[in-house]
Scaffold this motif. Structure first.
Motif, mmCIF file in Angstrom:
data_model
loop_
_atom_site.group_PDB
_atom_site.id
_atom_site.type_symbol
_atom_site.label_atom_id
_atom_site.label_comp_id
_atom_site.label_asym_id
_atom_site.label_seq_id
_atom_site.Cartn_x
_atom_site.Cartn_y
_atom_site.Cartn_z
ATOM 1 N N GLY A 104 -16.794 -6.929 4.864
ATOM 2 C CA GLY A 104 -15.589 -7.304 5.259
ATOM 3 C C GLY A 104 -14.995 -8.280 4.256
ATOM 4 O O GLY A 104 -15.338 -8.313 2.986
ATOM 5 N N ASP A 105 -13.791 -8.807 4.587
ATOM 6 C CA ASP A 105 -13.093 -9.947 3.846
ATOM 7 C C ASP A 105 -13.717 -11.364 3.885
ATOM 8 O O ASP A 105 -12.972 -12.127 4.531
ATOM 9 C CB ASP A 105 -11.711 -9.796 4.129
ATOM 10 N N ASP A 106 -14.855 -11.602 3.578
ATOM 11 C CA ASP A 106 -15.542 -12.689 3.963
ATOM 12 C C ASP A 106 -16.408 -13.181 2.446
ATOM 13 O O ASP A 106 -16.785 -12.048 1.644
ATOM 14 C CB ASP A 106 -16.443 -12.739 5.111
ATOM 15 N N LEU A 107 -16.976 -14.037 2.427
ATOM 16 C CA LEU A 107 -17.723 -14.821 1.118
ATOM 17 C C LEU A 107 -18.906 -14.297 1.052
ATOM 18 O O LEU A 107 -19.479 -13.681 -0.080
ATOM 19 C CB LEU A 107 -17.840 -16.109 1.079
ATOM 20 N N VAL A 108 -19.781 -13.673 2.132
ATOM 21 C CA VAL A 108 -21.108 -13.220 2.210
ATOM 22 C C VAL A 108 -20.639 -11.842 1.616
ATOM 23 O O VAL A 108 -21.643 -11.200 0.942
ATOM 24 C CB VAL A 108 -21.763 -13.017 3.612
ATOM 25 N N SER A 109 -19.738 -11.028 2.097
ATOM 26 C CA SER A 109 -19.480 -9.542 1.674
ATOM 27 C C SER A 109 -19.104 -9.572 0.251
ATOM 28 O O SER A 109 -19.789 -8.831 -0.699
ATOM 29 C CB SER A 109 -18.269 -8.959 2.428
ATOM 30 N N LEU A 110 -18.436 -10.628 -0.230
ATOM 31 C CA LEU A 110 -18.147 -10.786 -1.656
ATOM 32 C C LEU A 110 -19.378 -10.881 -2.550
ATOM 33 O O LEU A 110 -19.485 -10.340 -3.484
ATOM 34 C CB LEU A 110 -17.195 -12.237 -1.915
ATOM 35 N N LEU A 111 -20.482 -11.695 -1.894
ATOM 36 C CA LEU A 111 -21.588 -12.030 -2.884
ATOM 37 C C LEU A 111 -22.130 -10.711 -2.889
ATOM 38 O O LEU A 111 -23.015 -10.261 -3.830
ATOM 39 C CB LEU A 111 -22.542 -13.048 -1.913
ATOM 40 N N LEU A 112 -22.410 -9.802 -1.836
ATOM 41 C CA LEU A 112 -22.987 -8.718 -1.786
ATOM 42 C C LEU A 112 -22.589 -7.649 -2.864
ATOM 43 O O LEU A 112 -23.491 -6.786 -3.082
ATOM 44 C CB LEU A 112 -23.231 -7.993 -0.341
ATOM 45 N N GLN A 153 -14.337 -17.982 -7.497
ATOM 46 C CA GLN A 153 -13.160 -18.861 -7.800
ATOM 47 C C GLN A 153 -11.899 -18.146 -7.339
ATOM 48 O O GLN A 153 -10.809 -18.747 -6.850
ATOM 49 C CB GLN A 153 -13.311 -19.271 -9.250
ATOM 50 N N ARG A 154 -11.779 -16.950 -7.771
ATOM 51 C CA ARG A 154 -10.664 -15.994 -7.318
ATOM 52 C C ARG A 154 -10.446 -15.944 -5.704
ATOM 53 O O ARG A 154 -9.227 -15.891 -5.377
ATOM 54 C CB ARG A 154 -10.726 -14.332 -7.911
ATOM 55 N N ALA A 155 -11.656 -16.094 -5.297
ATOM 56 C CA ALA A 155 -11.447 -15.828 -3.511
ATOM 57 C C ALA A 155 -11.254 -17.174 -2.827
ATOM 58 O O ALA A 155 -10.781 -17.291 -1.650
ATOM 59 C CB ALA A 155 -12.911 -15.452 -3.078
ATOM 60 N N LEU A 156 -11.227 -18.430 -3.582
ATOM 61 C CA LEU A 156 -11.101 -19.530 -3.215
ATOM 62 C C LEU A 156 -9.935 -20.269 -3.778
ATOM 63 O O LEU A 156 -9.863 -21.480 -3.841
ATOM 64 C CB LEU A 156 -12.275 -20.575 -3.373
ATOM 65 N N THR A 157 -8.894 -19.454 -4.386
ATOM 66 C CA THR A 157 -7.572 -19.859 -4.658
ATOM 67 C C THR A 157 -6.820 -20.703 -3.577
ATOM 68 O O THR A 157 -7.248 -20.449 -2.252
ATOM 69 C CB THR A 157 -6.738 -18.967 -5.272
ATOM 70 N N ASN A 158 -6.050 -21.675 -3.680
ATOM 71 C CA ASN A 158 -5.200 -22.425 -2.886
ATOM 72 C C ASN A 158 -4.543 -21.380 -1.991
ATOM 73 O O ASN A 158 -4.534 -21.511 -0.735
ATOM 74 C CB ASN A 158 -4.256 -23.520 -3.754
#
Length: 423
Positions: A219-227, A111-116
């Motif tokens: 990196g700065d992407d959602l897959v990296s965030l999940l990892l 949710q923090r990664a997907l703020t407006n």
């Protein structure tokens, strides 16, 4: 799925209707069924076979309750009808199949990664993709608007997940196969089950390869965030990361494209298009109405955790309960004149993104994409007209149009705005 009000209400035999049948949503009139249920049986039992069945919920109030109250209705046993009677293998590992409080801890980093504010940085990439997809319409020739829209979500999902652009078309097809395995255009020759399982195998194998490479190059992407995410002091296991990658891309590809097609099917050739196009103040309220009208996610399933009484019906612990979002979003108790596409509708508490803890985590992405798309449509095209028949997706999970040929007339002051017409 036909989005208008039935021409012949009152002729529905709700006991003979099979709400699991994809053909009902491709060629039938589910809104007539739901209207009858809301009036006569808002909580209705459907027996599927000798051992399986489910309750259908069709009013806004009840749908909101079932989706919102995780203490009464759980997501962990499966959220889609194809999982009826089966245990969801992703339970407790995938956000969509996990209840609070663990769900809350899993959701917070995403949710923090997907703020407006964070999503806004992808607006240029989405705008460029919209220009590319609409370019074939610039010459006024026949243009399949629905087919173009099915490619739109990967502009954000693919970019935000760091997926190679050349893979986007295949990923779009695989996710469509996952939610419409009965559709003859997307189903395989070996039947529904093999289509579904084959699509899942390919998607998970694809993301397994992505994870193997990404672990060494975060990196700065959602897959990296999940990892890199830690839940209860531990990083997510590989299976959980794969499951959430699948959920993210599925959520993007099976919702966003069907909002503009549903809206355009209703407003093209009407004064509503002209009014919406020429008044910038109506952009946002019109988008919310498009979301309500299309209700692209057709249903969510939950299981009762305890005995519950709804509308006089006794739902037993362990019973499956299916919320029909399109029905809830046409409830006259919640929406005045619900079968009218009202671009001024306010307030508009639609359930297109769900409700409660599982409210769509990517709603900011979807809204941004839709806002960019409609802005470009309004600023580039004077009008559209239909240039062929509309074809609906064969699916009980997604309410969507898969083909909608149109021809557009470019505004004089917009010549060159999207580049040159496609050759």
């Amino acid at each position: 799925m036909r989005l208008n009000k039935s021409a012949a209400p009152g002729e529905v035999d709700r006991h003979a209707v099979d709400l699991t049948d994809p053909l009902l949503f491709a060629h039938g009139d589910p809104h007539a069924v739901w209207e009858d249920m809301r009036e006569h049986a808002p909580v209705h039992w459907q027996q599927v076979d000798d051992t399986l069945g489910f309750w259908s919920v069709t009013t806004f109030e009840d749908a909101d309750l079932v989706l919102r109250d995780h203490t009464l209705f759980t997501s962990q046993r499966g959220t889609m009808l194809f999982l009826l009677g089966k245990d969801d293998p992703a339970r407790g590992r995938q956000m969509a199949a996990t209840d609070p409080p663990r769900h809350t801890r899993m959701r917070a980093p995403m949710q923090r990664a997907l703020t407006n504010k964070r999503v806004e940085k992808y607006s240029d990439a989405v705008t460029a993709e919209v220009h590319r997809l609409l370019a074939p319409a610039l010459g006024g020739e026949r243009f399949d608007f629905a087919e173009a829209m099915m490619a739109l979500p990967m502009a954000t999902a693919g970019t935000m997940m760091g997926l190679p652009r050349e893979d986007w078309p295949h990923l779009t097809r695989l996710t469509t196969m996952s939610i419409a395995p009965e559709d003859p255009e997307f189903g395989g020759p070996d039947g529904v089950d093999e289509t579904l399982q084959g699509a899942h195998r390919e998607l998970f194998a694809y993301f397994h390869d992505i994870l193997r490479e990404r672990r060494h190059h975060l990196g700065d992407d959602l897959v990296s965030l999940l990892l890199d995410m830690e839940i209860d002091g531990s990083r997510l296991e590989t299976g959980a990361v794969l499951s959430n990658c699948y959920s993210l891309i599925l959520g993007a590809n099976v919702t966003t494209p069907f909002v503009p097609t549903g809206a355009m099917a209703e407003v093209v050739g009407t004064g509503v298009w002209d009014e919406w196009r020429t008044d910038p103040k109506l952009l946002n309220t019109g988008l919310d109405e498009a979301l309500r009208w299309a209700s692209p996610t057709n249903h969510f399933m939950r299981y009762a955790l305890q005995d519950v009484e709804l509308r006089g019906e006794k739902i037993r612990a362990g019973d499956a309960v299916v919320v029909w979002l399109g029905a809830a979003n046409r409830d006259a108790e919640a929406f005045a004149d619900p079968f009218t596409f009202d671009i001024r509708r306010k307030p508009n508490r639609h359930l297109a993104f769900g409700s409660g803890p599982h409210y769509c985590v990517g709603h900011t992405v979807a809204r941004m994409s839709l806002k960019i798309l409609f802005t470009e449509l309004f600023q580039t095209f004077e009008s559209f007209e239909f240039a062929g028949g509309i074809e609906h997706l064969h699916s009980n999970f997604v309410a969507g149009i898969k083909h909608m040929p149109m021809a557009g007339r470019v505004r004089r002051d917009a010549v060159g705005r999207l580049g040159e017409p496609a050759a």
